[in-house]
Each structure stands twice: as structure tokens, then as C-alpha cells.
Design an enzyme around this catalytic site. Structure first.
Site, PDB file in Angstrom:
ATOM      1  CG  HIS A   1      39.844  12.442 107.533  1.00 30.12           C
ATOM      2  ND1 HIS A   1      40.842  13.148 108.188  1.00 30.12           N
ATOM      3  CD2 HIS A   1      38.704  12.710 108.205  1.00 30.12           C
ATOM      4  CE1 HIS A   1      40.321  13.793 109.214  1.00 30.12           C
ATOM      5  NE2 HIS A   1      39.008  13.561 109.243  1.00 30.12           N
TER       6      HIS A   1
ATOM      7  CB  VAL B   1      42.336  12.447 112.445  1.00 36.25           C
ATOM      8  CG1 VAL B   1      43.565  11.627 112.064  1.00 36.25           C
ATOM      9  CG2 VAL B   1      41.539  11.739 113.539  1.00 36.25           C
TER      10      VAL B   1
HETATM   11  P1  5GP Z   1      37.518  14.687 111.778  1.00 33.50           P
HETATM   12  O1  5GP Z   1      36.843  15.379 112.916  1.00 33.50           O
HETATM   13  O2  5GP Z   1      39.011  14.792 111.869  1.00 33.50           O
HETATM   14  O3  5GP Z   1      36.981  15.117 110.445  1.00 33.50           O
HETATM   15  O4  5GP Z   1      37.095  13.177 111.869  1.00 33.50           O
HETATM   16  C1  5GP Z   1      37.868  12.156 112.412  1.00 33.50           C
HETATM   17  C2  5GP Z   1      37.041  10.908 112.375  1.00 33.50           C
HETATM   18  O5  5GP Z   1      37.882   9.813 112.633  1.00 33.50           O
HETATM   19  C3  5GP Z   1      35.907  10.855 113.408  1.00 33.50           C
HETATM   20  O6  5GP Z   1      34.669  10.678 112.752  1.00 33.50           O
HETATM   21  C4  5GP Z   1      36.275   9.661 114.297  1.00 33.50           C
HETATM   22  O7  5GP Z   1      35.157   8.922 114.701  1.00 33.50           O
HETATM   23  C5  5GP Z   1      37.199   8.872 113.396  1.00 33.50           C
HETATM   24  N1  5GP Z   1      38.216   8.102 114.098  1.00 33.50           N
HETATM   25  C6  5GP Z   1      39.025   8.538 115.110  1.00 33.50           C
HETATM   26  N2  5GP Z   1      39.855   7.562 115.493  1.00 33.50           N
HETATM   27  C7  5GP Z   1      39.588   6.499 114.708  1.00 33.50           C
HETATM   28  C8  5GP Z   1      40.130   5.174 114.648  1.00 33.50           C
HETATM   29  O8  5GP Z   1      41.051   4.801 115.370  1.00 33.50           O
HETATM   30  N3  5GP Z   1      39.592   4.344 113.717  1.00 33.50           N
HETATM   31  C9  5GP Z   1      38.572   4.733 112.887  1.00 33.50           C
HETATM   32  N4  5GP Z   1      38.108   3.835 112.016  1.00 33.50           N
HETATM   33  N5  5GP Z   1      38.038   5.962 112.934  1.00 33.50           N
HETATM   34  C10 5GP Z   1      38.542   6.840 113.836  1.00 33.50           C
END
Ligand code: 5GP
Length: 126
Positions: free
Chosen positions: A110, A106
Site C-alpha cells: 500500500h 499491514v
Molecule cells: P503501514 O504501517 O502498514 O504502512 O500502514 C497501515 C495503515 O493501515 C495504517 O495507517 C492504519 O491506520 C491503516 N489501517 C489498518 N487497519 C485498517 C482498516 O481496517 N481500514 C482502514 N481503512 N485502514 C486501516
């Protein structure tokens, strides 16, 4: 070089209220909510409210008030979860996956706070 922020990413939609979330903490500069696919008993994501794609983007372009507000929110979440060392908690792991090599899904800054169990070594062989 300019940073490219996609306003249609999932977390931007969460910030606009277009997608529901399980909020843990909301402040002027940050929103913390539970990860939809938790990888530990406590798995919370903390995002700044501003449009920043990565930590380096945030560090380069956010105002001091946003930076302080965001970092304080991370600390407040750890305290709320009871895992901060100031409360003699058992600790946590903070992860900020970034870009292609960091496998960031995403593209809105974060940090993941993972806690509630022993998490092992950060990466194999480290
Ligand atoms: P990244 O790989 O970008 O560090 O992590 C993205 C995180 O966002 C993942 O752990 C995934 O489970 C979480 N995530 C993706 N879509 C959503 C959503 O719609 N709501 C929530 N609460 N978490 C999400």
C-alpha cells in the site's frame, strides 16, 4: 528467495469485502480507500488488487498491466483530491512503509497519500 503473502491480512479482507472501507477509487487493478486513523486532512491508502506484500514484490512479479493500472490509480487519486501538481495543487507525501525496518503494519502493498496540510521534512535531520 520467495515472497510470503498472508491472505488473512486486513487489506486482503477489505479486497474480499469482509471488512468495510471508505472507497475513494476502485479500478481493475487497484483499490483506494481512506485510512481508518488519518494522519493528515487527506489520508488515502492505495493497494493493488493482486497478492503482493511489498513494492519490491510487486515490481518483481506483477504484470505490466497491473503495474500501469496501479500507478495510474495513484495518480488518479492525487487528482481526485486536487493535490496533484498538474492541477496546480499543493502537493502530497507518498509513503510505502516496508518490512520490519520500514515499520509496515499491514503486509499487503500500500502507498499512503498524505495531503491537505504542510507536512514538514520527511524525517528529522534530513
Ligand atoms: P503501514 O504501517 O502498514 O504502512 O500502514 C497501515 C495503515 O493501515 C495504517 O495507517 C492504519 O491506520 C491503516 N489501517 C489498518 N487497519 C485498517 C482498516 O481496517 N481500514 C482502514 N481503512 N485502514 C486501516
Amino acid at each position: 528467495m520467495a515472497y510470503n503473502y498472508d491472505p488473512e491480512n486486513i487489506f486482503a479482507k477489505i479486497l474480499r469485502g469482509e471488512i468495510p472501507n471508505d472507497t475513494v477509487l476502485e479500478t481493475e487493478h487497484a483499490l483506494a480507500f481512506r485510512d481508518i486513523a488519518p494522519q493528515a486532512p487527506n489520508h488515502v491508502l492505495i493497494i493493488p488488487k493482486g497478492a503482493y506484500v511489498s513494492f519490491d514484490h510487486f515490481a518483481a512479479e506483477a504484470g505490466a498491466d497491473e503495474i500501469v493500472g496501479y500507478i495510474r490509480a495513484v495518480g488518479a487519486v492525487c487528482k481526485m483530491l486536487g493535490v496533484d501538481l498538474g492541477s496546480d495543487g499543493d502537493g502530497y507525501r507518498m509513503i510505502a512503509n516496508t518490512g520490519k525496518n520500514g515499520v509496515q503494519d499491514v503486509p499487503h502493498l500500500h502507498v499512503h497519500i498524505l495531503a491537505g496540510k504542510f507536512l514538514g521534512r520527511m524525517l528529522p535531520n534530513i
